[in-house]
Design a protein around this motif. Sequence first.
Motif, PDB file in Angstrom:
ATOM      1  N   TRP A 166     -41.433   9.953  22.426  1.00 37.65           N
ATOM      2  CA  TRP A 166     -42.704   9.241  22.256  1.00 37.65           C
ATOM      3  C   TRP A 166     -42.612   7.926  23.027  1.00 37.65           C
ATOM      4  O   TRP A 166     -41.605   7.211  22.931  1.00 37.65           O
ATOM      5  CB  TRP A 166     -42.959   8.935  20.774  1.00 37.65           C
ATOM      6  N   TYR A 167     -43.687   7.638  23.764  1.00 37.65           N
ATOM      7  CA  TYR A 167     -43.758   6.393  24.511  1.00 37.65           C
ATOM      8  C   TYR A 167     -44.886   5.529  23.966  1.00 37.65           C
ATOM      9  O   TYR A 167     -45.934   6.029  23.540  1.00 37.65           O
ATOM     10  CB  TYR A 167     -43.996   6.663  26.005  1.00 37.65           C
ATOM     11  N   GLN A 168     -44.673   4.220  24.020  1.00 34.44           N
ATOM     12  CA  GLN A 168     -45.661   3.232  23.596  1.00 34.44           C
ATOM     13  C   GLN A 168     -46.046   2.426  24.836  1.00 34.44           C
ATOM     14  O   GLN A 168     -45.169   1.981  25.585  1.00 34.44           O
ATOM     15  CB  GLN A 168     -45.027   2.312  22.544  1.00 34.44           C
ATOM     16  N   GLN A 169     -47.332   2.253  25.037  1.00 29.41           N
ATOM     17  CA  GLN A 169     -47.777   1.504  26.208  1.00 29.41           C
ATOM     18  C   GLN A 169     -48.812   0.463  25.802  1.00 29.41           C
ATOM     19  O   GLN A 169     -49.847   0.787  25.224  1.00 29.41           O
ATOM     20  CB  GLN A 169     -48.370   2.434  27.277  1.00 29.41           C
ATOM     21  N   PHE A 170     -48.495  -0.788  26.126  1.00 28.02           N
ATOM     22  CA  PHE A 170     -49.440  -1.878  25.919  1.00 28.02           C
ATOM     23  C   PHE A 170     -50.242  -2.085  27.195  1.00 28.02           C
ATOM     24  O   PHE A 170     -49.778  -1.766  28.298  1.00 28.02           O
ATOM     25  CB  PHE A 170     -48.696  -3.171  25.550  1.00 28.02           C
ATOM     26  N   PRO A 171     -51.461  -2.635  27.061  1.00 27.74           N
ATOM     27  CA  PRO A 171     -52.297  -2.852  28.262  1.00 27.74           C
ATOM     28  C   PRO A 171     -51.562  -3.675  29.306  1.00 27.74           C
ATOM     29  O   PRO A 171     -50.931  -4.687  28.996  1.00 27.74           O
ATOM     30  CB  PRO A 171     -53.508  -3.604  27.693  1.00 27.74           C
ATOM     31  N   GLY A 172     -51.621  -3.215  30.550  1.00 31.76           N
ATOM     32  CA  GLY A 172     -50.999  -3.946  31.642  1.00 31.76           C
ATOM     33  C   GLY A 172     -49.497  -3.787  31.740  1.00 31.76           C
ATOM     34  O   GLY A 172     -48.847  -4.445  32.557  1.00 31.76           O
ATOM     35  N   LYS A 173     -48.926  -2.906  30.914  1.00 29.81           N
ATOM     36  CA  LYS A 173     -47.474  -2.689  30.921  1.00 29.81           C
ATOM     37  C   LYS A 173     -47.173  -1.226  31.187  1.00 29.81           C
ATOM     38  O   LYS A 173     -48.031  -0.357  31.035  1.00 29.81           O
ATOM     39  CB  LYS A 173     -46.872  -3.073  29.563  1.00 29.81           C
ATOM     40  N   LYS A 200     -48.292   8.250  38.843  1.00 23.08           N
ATOM     41  CA  LYS A 200     -49.639   7.700  39.010  1.00 23.08           C
ATOM     42  C   LYS A 200     -50.323   7.766  37.645  1.00 23.08           C
ATOM     43  O   LYS A 200     -50.236   8.789  36.952  1.00 23.08           O
ATOM     44  CB  LYS A 200     -50.414   8.548  40.019  1.00 23.08           C
ATOM     45  N   GLN A 201     -51.000   6.681  37.269  1.00 24.95           N
ATOM     46  CA  GLN A 201     -51.678   6.675  35.977  1.00 24.95           C
ATOM     47  C   GLN A 201     -53.099   6.152  36.141  1.00 24.95           C
ATOM     48  O   GLN A 201     -53.312   5.012  36.544  1.00 24.95           O
ATOM     49  CB  GLN A 201     -50.915   5.838  34.951  1.00 24.95           C
ATOM     50  N   LYS A 202     -54.051   6.987  35.796  1.00 26.72           N
ATOM     51  CA  LYS A 202     -55.450   6.589  35.755  1.00 26.72           C
ATOM     52  C   LYS A 202     -55.729   5.997  34.377  1.00 26.72           C
ATOM     53  O   LYS A 202     -55.025   6.266  33.407  1.00 26.72           O
ATOM     54  CB  LYS A 202     -56.346   7.795  36.000  1.00 26.72           C
ATOM     55  N   ALA A 203     -56.824   5.225  34.305  1.00 25.90           N
ATOM     56  CA  ALA A 203     -57.174   4.556  33.048  1.00 25.90           C
ATOM     57  C   ALA A 203     -57.346   5.568  31.922  1.00 25.90           C
ATOM     58  O   ALA A 203     -58.002   6.599  32.086  1.00 25.90           O
ATOM     59  CB  ALA A 203     -58.455   3.750  33.229  1.00 25.90           C
ATOM     60  N   LYS A 204     -56.742   5.256  30.788  1.00 26.68           N
ATOM     61  CA  LYS A 204     -56.842   6.062  29.572  1.00 26.68           C
ATOM     62  C   LYS A 204     -56.290   7.479  29.741  1.00 26.68           C
ATOM     63  O   LYS A 204     -56.691   8.403  29.013  1.00 26.68           O
ATOM     64  CB  LYS A 204     -58.288   6.118  29.061  1.00 26.68           C
ATOM     65  N   PHE A 260     -36.775   4.413  31.995  1.00 22.59           N
ATOM     66  CA  PHE A 260     -37.219   3.029  31.900  1.00 22.59           C
ATOM     67  C   PHE A 260     -38.316   2.821  32.938  1.00 22.59           C
ATOM     68  O   PHE A 260     -38.095   3.027  34.132  1.00 22.59           O
ATOM     69  CB  PHE A 260     -36.056   2.070  32.186  1.00 22.59           C
ATOM     70  N   PHE A 261     -39.473   2.401  32.463  1.00 28.04           N
ATOM     71  CA  PHE A 261     -40.615   2.215  33.345  1.00 28.04           C
ATOM     72  C   PHE A 261     -40.755   0.757  33.762  1.00 28.04           C
ATOM     73  O   PHE A 261     -40.487  -0.156  32.980  1.00 28.04           O
ATOM     74  CB  PHE A 261     -41.920   2.634  32.643  1.00 28.04           C
ATOM     75  N   GLY A 262     -41.222   0.556  34.976  1.00 22.97           N
ATOM     76  CA  GLY A 262     -41.637  -0.761  35.411  1.00 22.97           C
ATOM     77  C   GLY A 262     -43.053  -1.061  34.945  1.00 22.97           C
ATOM     78  O   GLY A 262     -43.707  -0.189  34.361  1.00 22.97           O
ATOM     79  N   PRO A 263     -43.551  -2.266  35.218  1.00 25.87           N
ATOM     80  CA  PRO A 263     -44.896  -2.651  34.768  1.00 25.87           C
ATOM     81  C   PRO A 263     -46.007  -2.052  35.618  1.00 25.87           C
ATOM     82  O   PRO A 263     -47.172  -2.081  35.214  1.00 25.87           O
ATOM     83  CB  PRO A 263     -44.888  -4.169  34.889  1.00 25.87           C
ATOM     84  N   GLY A 264     -45.654  -1.520  36.780  1.00 25.22           N
ATOM     85  CA  GLY A 264     -46.656  -0.875  37.606  1.00 25.22           C
ATOM     86  C   GLY A 264     -47.276  -1.785  38.656  1.00 25.22           C
ATOM     87  O   GLY A 264     -47.192  -3.010  38.580  1.00 25.22           O
TER      88      GLY A 264
END
Lengths: 114, 116
Positions: free
Chosen positions: A35-42, B36-40, B106-110
């Motif tokens: 499960w991943y959690q994502q905050f806006p802009g992150k 790639k990530q689109k909104a929502k 581990f993801f970056g902020p994009g």
Amino acid sequence: QQQVKQSPQSLIVQKGGIPIINCAYENTAFDYFPWYQQFPGKGPALLIAIRPDVSEKKEGRFTISFNKSAKQFSLHIMDSQPGDSATYFCAARPGSSNTGKLIFGQGTTLQVKP
Amino acid sequence: DTEVTQTPKHLVMGMTNKKSLKCEQHMGHRAMYWYKQKAKKPPELMFVYSYEKLSINESVPSRFSPECPNSSLLNLHLHALQPEDSALYLCASSQASGRSSYNEQFFGPGTRLTVL
């Protein structure tokens, strides 16, 4: 099928409530469920993960329940806080993959009201 | 250091421009990913590099060209993009030795890309 179905699309709870997010899959060869959690802009951040030989895993206020026979797994957030407001993605890894390829659910936007 | 950094944070480009996105990690990870990530929407996998070699290309159009110059760096070269390519481009990294090692990405902020 290489799909993970996640529900609900959005969820609003009061502070202290226990939001539950559900995911279902078809492919019995999936062998890892994060499960991943994502905050806006992150970027997304790994929250908790489970393997199919375990029925439940707890880390702090977050619990995954896994039902292998039903091919479903869910995330429970105990004593939810406004800071938990974020988008949550479940995912599954194909067992045949030798890389980190993950199949993501569509996401659930959680709002925890003060 | 458990951080994946991405530059730039924001990028606006025209359809005839050539630009590059950069990703860096110093965790000793040998697998690196572009999403790639689109909104929502959830992240969509584009490319995976394992030990600096391209191991997955998810049928991405050739206007996106990945490059892994060394084990810490991952680039995404962009050319002749379309407005529908506007999205958040995420980089991630993970261990790459043994199947379970790929687990924690581990993801970056994009980089927020806008194509005009």
